[in-house]
Design a protein around this motif. Structure first.
Motif, PDB file in Angstrom:
ATOM      1  N   ALA A  34     -41.916 -35.356  -9.985  1.00  0.00           N
ATOM      2  CA  ALA A  34     -41.295 -34.347  -9.254  1.00  0.00           C
ATOM      3  C   ALA A  34     -41.995 -33.275  -8.819  1.00  0.00           C
ATOM      4  O   ALA A  34     -43.085 -32.928  -9.369  1.00  0.00           O
ATOM      5  N   ASN A  96     -41.380 -30.855  -1.133  1.00  0.00           N
ATOM      6  CA  ASN A  96     -40.058 -30.270  -1.703  1.00  0.00           C
ATOM      7  C   ASN A  96     -39.901 -28.715  -0.722  1.00  0.00           C
ATOM      8  O   ASN A  96     -40.677 -28.087  -0.564  1.00  0.00           O
ATOM      9  N   ILE A 122     -38.092 -33.708   0.257  1.00  0.00           N
ATOM     10  CA  ILE A 122     -37.110 -33.291  -0.956  1.00  0.00           C
ATOM     11  C   ILE A 122     -36.311 -32.024  -0.545  1.00  0.00           C
ATOM     12  O   ILE A 122     -37.274 -31.040  -0.628  1.00  0.00           O
ATOM     13  N   SER A 124     -33.716 -28.835  -1.463  1.00  0.00           N
ATOM     14  CA  SER A 124     -33.045 -27.943  -2.533  1.00  0.00           C
ATOM     15  C   SER A 124     -32.216 -27.117  -2.240  1.00  0.00           C
ATOM     16  O   SER A 124     -32.591 -26.088  -1.005  1.00  0.00           O
ATOM     17  N   HIS A 144     -32.382 -35.248  -1.291  1.00  0.00           N
ATOM     18  CA  HIS A 144     -31.527 -34.136  -1.788  1.00  0.00           C
ATOM     19  C   HIS A 144     -31.374 -34.189  -3.190  1.00  0.00           C
ATOM     20  O   HIS A 144     -30.402 -34.877  -3.750  1.00  0.00           O
ATOM     21  N   ASP A 145     -31.870 -32.801  -4.030  1.00  0.00           N
ATOM     22  CA  ASP A 145     -31.168 -32.871  -5.481  1.00  0.00           C
ATOM     23  C   ASP A 145     -29.746 -32.085  -5.588  1.00  0.00           C
ATOM     24  O   ASP A 145     -29.664 -31.095  -4.999  1.00  0.00           O
ATOM     25  N   ILE A 147     -26.493 -31.501  -8.688  1.00  0.00           N
ATOM     26  CA  ILE A 147     -26.004 -31.485 -10.036  1.00  0.00           C
ATOM     27  C   ILE A 147     -24.791 -31.731 -10.277  1.00  0.00           C
ATOM     28  O   ILE A 147     -24.206 -31.737 -11.364  1.00  0.00           O
ATOM     29  N   LEU A 163     -30.152 -39.398  -2.910  1.00  0.00           N
ATOM     30  CA  LEU A 163     -29.714 -38.245  -4.022  1.00  0.00           C
ATOM     31  C   LEU A 163     -30.625 -38.312  -5.180  1.00  0.00           C
ATOM     32  O   LEU A 163     -30.899 -39.523  -5.878  1.00  0.00           O
ATOM     33  N   ILE A 164     -31.110 -37.276  -5.433  1.00  0.00           N
ATOM     34  CA  ILE A 164     -31.816 -37.000  -6.951  1.00  0.00           C
ATOM     35  C   ILE A 164     -30.566 -36.328  -7.701  1.00  0.00           C
ATOM     36  O   ILE A 164     -30.353 -35.143  -7.695  1.00  0.00           O
ATOM     37  N   VAL A 166     -29.719 -34.598 -10.897  1.00  0.00           N
ATOM     38  CA  VAL A 166     -30.363 -34.006 -11.718  1.00  0.00           C
ATOM     39  C   VAL A 166     -29.438 -33.614 -12.977  1.00  0.00           C
ATOM     40  O   VAL A 166     -28.568 -32.938 -12.875  1.00  0.00           O
ATOM     41  N   SER A 197     -32.867 -37.830 -12.436  1.00  0.00           N
ATOM     42  CA  SER A 197     -33.776 -36.748 -13.171  1.00  0.00           C
ATOM     43  C   SER A 197     -33.205 -36.236 -14.447  1.00  0.00           C
ATOM     44  O   SER A 197     -32.021 -35.855 -14.668  1.00  0.00           O
ATOM     45  N   TYR A 218     -36.912 -39.947 -11.649  1.00  0.00           N
ATOM     46  CA  TYR A 218     -37.545 -38.576 -11.053  1.00  0.00           C
ATOM     47  C   TYR A 218     -38.036 -37.671 -12.346  1.00  0.00           C
ATOM     48  O   TYR A 218     -37.230 -37.401 -13.227  1.00  0.00           O
TER      49      TYR A 218
END
Length: 341
Positions: A34, A96, A122, A124, A144-145, A147, A163-164, A166, A197, A218
């Motif tokens: 990361a 990023n 990446i 955010s 793209h991260d 949550i 998609l990351i 988190v 992640s 990740y």
């Protein structure tokens, strides 16, 4: 049946196929290191790529767009030299990009990304279809991260390639969701690449992420404790000494929730009574946003709950070799379960 002979494809189709080849097919391990604020630099990125995992860094780790371009050139030259000398293919690298109105460098940094054809971008804090199109124009990918599910849906609508997710326990700006239902929920509508992640520090963890349905792991905190990371040795030692209960999820630093090591907060004069509070986000003047953020994160050390199994500082090459062995052992153990159940 008659032979079809050679099939000649139009140049446009050939270019399309080349653009859409999966750059992650030949990784040594299904891992993305990361992009860590202030910590990830050219040395860490190139060593990751040379050893078969994706290395990444935040554009804002360089204070100017000119400096950012210098790093891109350095990384590309180092990897080209490695491939020429060894005959091996390096893993792709990534950058990023913070997509937020407090980041005045979005457009100039994106121009450098397109100019140098960065393989992976990446994003955010915002998924923008125009940015995705710009990266797709040269064959790059955008991850793209997120949550939560809603963030994932918006990013999917913007056309991102991955998609990351988190999840709870991740270092930095973590989420609060358990990874098992989170992956299943997102996988129900997103059929592209999913990265997980949160709290992974060894090869067994990587295998577990694959079992849960992720395509790539990740990992951030584990790569803080490498010799190539730009980091204070005290930071690395605190990671070694910390466990799961030494990580606190707090917004007391900048108003945005993130995971920090409790000893770091205490050393900075932020008592336990303040950890449950939320400070107002104030990055100062817009042009000083990255510097103000850096000032806070330089002395307040973030880490994920994966610190519990980190006991050393290693060169990236040695770390990847060990994780590969752990990963294979974990998969083989899982395979044996088929004989029992």
């Amino acid at each position: 049946m008659k032979s079809m002979g050679k099939v000649h494809f139009p140049l446009s189709i050939v270019l399309f196929l080349l653009k859409n080849m999966n750059p992650f097919e030949n990784l040594n391990l299904p891992v993305v290191a990361a992009p860590m604020f202030l910590i990830s630099g050219p040395e860490l990125v190139t060593e990751c790529c040379k050893n078969g995992i994706v290395g990444t860094f935040p554009a804002l780790n360089q204070r100017t767009t000119e400096g950012f371009e210098e790093w891109l050139i350095q990384i590309k030259e180092n990897l080209s030299q490695f491939e020429a000398e060894t005959g091996k293919k390096a893993a792709p690298f990534g950058v990023n990009l913070i997509v937020h109105n407090t980041n005045p460098r979005i457009m100039p940094d994106l121009q450098m990304i397109v100019k140098h054809k960065v393989p992976l971008v990446i994003t955010s804090l915002g998924a923008v279809s125009e940015l995705v199109e710009a990266v797709h124009s040269y064959g790059g990918l955008v991850f793209h991260d997120v949550i939560k599910k809603r963030h994932a849906e918006k990013a999917a609508e913007a056309g991102v390639d991955g998609l990351i997710l988190v999840s709870a326990g991740a270092g930095g700006h973590a989420g609060t969701l358990n990874p098992i239902p989170f992956i299943a929920e997102v996988r129900s509508f997103f059929k592209k690449t999913i990265l997980l992640s949160g709290s992974m520090s060894n090869g067994r963890d990587i295998a577990a992420a694959m079992q849960m349905g992720a395509d790539l792991a990740y990992m951030g905190t584990r790569f803080i404790n490498t010799t190539e990371a730009h980091v204070d040795k005290g930071y690395q030692q605190m990671i070694i000494e910390s466990g799961t209960t030494d990580i606190v999820y707090t917004a007391a630093v900048s108003g945005v929730y993130a995971n920090f090591m409790t000893k770091s907060l205490e050393n900075a004069g932020i008592p336990k009574e303040m950890w449950s509070g939320a400070a107002k986000i104030d990055f100062g003047k817009e042009l000083d946003a990255s510097q103000a953020e850096a000032k806070a994160w330089k002395t307040l050390w973030s880490a994920g709950q994966g610190v519990a199994t980190i006991e050393d500082v290693l060169p990236v090459a040695d770390l990847v070799k060990r994780m590969k062995s752990e990963f294979r052992e974990a998969i083989e153990e899982q395979y044996k379960l088929l004989e029992k159940y």
